[in-house]
Design an enzyme around this catalytic site. Structure first.
Site, PDB file in Angstrom:
ATOM      1  CB  SER A 139      14.692  15.508  32.413  1.00  0.00           C
ATOM      2  OG  SER A 139      15.286  16.199  33.499  1.00  0.00           O
ATOM      3  CE1 TYR A 152       9.651  16.967  34.733  1.00  0.00           C
ATOM      4  CE2 TYR A 152      11.884  16.357  35.356  1.00  0.00           C
ATOM      5  CZ  TYR A 152      11.009  17.021  34.511  1.00  0.00           C
ATOM      6  OH  TYR A 152      11.504  17.722  33.439  1.00  0.00           O
TER       7      TYR A 152
END
Length: 257
Positions: A139, A152
């Site tokens: 990401s 995350y």
């Protein structure tokens, strides 16, 4: 059909990014091992429409024993995994001091540890054939951080690190490892964040979408699962034989700022 005869296992491939990548790999002739929750028949039909086989295994990616069973299933059905796409992921947003420990554990297990387990199990077959592709979906949050996403961001930074170590250990073989770092992709996970923002700020979903993109992504455009699938296909091509250990941003300029 450059991938005809090869098998790709894509975790979290019943929707969103994973399904988009699976379809693009299938268009190149790769058979697909699907994994994920929710509807299976619809996504499987989209994949098999490309003229390939698709098998499904519902392993819970937080459980190493089930991951081992999934990898054994792939070997039984197709002989082994040539292309491994570690995509499964979950999200929870909260400040560190109120972040539920069980959510932290679940995010680290599914977003990071699962990729370690699939990778360690896939490498022996890839070494034997002296060809393989390990593609980890990280990401923009694998390169930079945002508030209230501690688990995350930690997991995605970890995925980038795991990718680099994997690439170095396999550097003299025909097996490569790379990470894709998307910005905002309009998946069900992101749509939930947009809907929550709209509800919390009492604004329209359209306005919430504009605000979300405007904060991070200079292009003001979502990256699409199809575009990420195209990048995965490139990583599987001869042109990428010596692309190793990269964290490839596909983020509309997010990490260029």
């Amino acid at each position: 059909m450059q991938l005809k005869g090869k098998t790709a296992l894509v975790t979290g491939s019943t929707s969103g990014i994973g399904l988009g990548i699976a379809i693009e790999l299938a268009k190149q002739g790769a058979n697909i091992v699907m994994n994920g929750f929710g509807d299976v028949d619809g996504p499987r039909g989209q994949i098999t429409a490309q003229g390939v086989r698709a098998e499904y295994h519902g392993a819970d990616m937080s459980k190493p024993v089930e991951i081992e069973a999934m990898m054994a299933f792939a070997a039984e059905k197709f002989g082994g995994v040539d292309i491994l796409v570690n995509n499964a992921g979950i999200q929870h947003v909260a400040p560190i001091e109120s972040f539920p420990p069980e959510k932290w554990d679940a995010i680290i297990a599914i977003n990071l540890s699962s990729a370690f387990h699939t990778t360690r199990l896939a490498i022996p077959f890839m070494r034997q054939k002296n060809w393989g592709r390990i593609i980890n979906i990280a990401s923009a949050h694998g390169l930079v951080a945002s508030k209230e996403k501690s688990a995350y961001v930690a997991a995605k930074h970890g995925i980038v690190g795991l990718t680099k170590v994997t690439a170095l250990e396999l550097a003299t073989t025909g097996v490569t490892a790379n990470a894709i770092c998307p910005g905002w992709v309009l998946t069900p996970l992101v749509q939930k964040q947009i809907d929550a923002r709209a509800a919390n700020e009492k604004i329209s979903v359209e306005q919430a979408t504009k605000e979300l993109l405007g904060e991070k992504e200079p292009s003001l455009q979502f990256t699409t699962p199809e575009q990420l699938g195209g990048l995965a296909v490139f990583f599987c091509s001869p042109a990428a034989d010596n692309v190793r250990g990269q964290a490839w941003a596909h983020d509309g300029g997010w990490t260029a700022q």
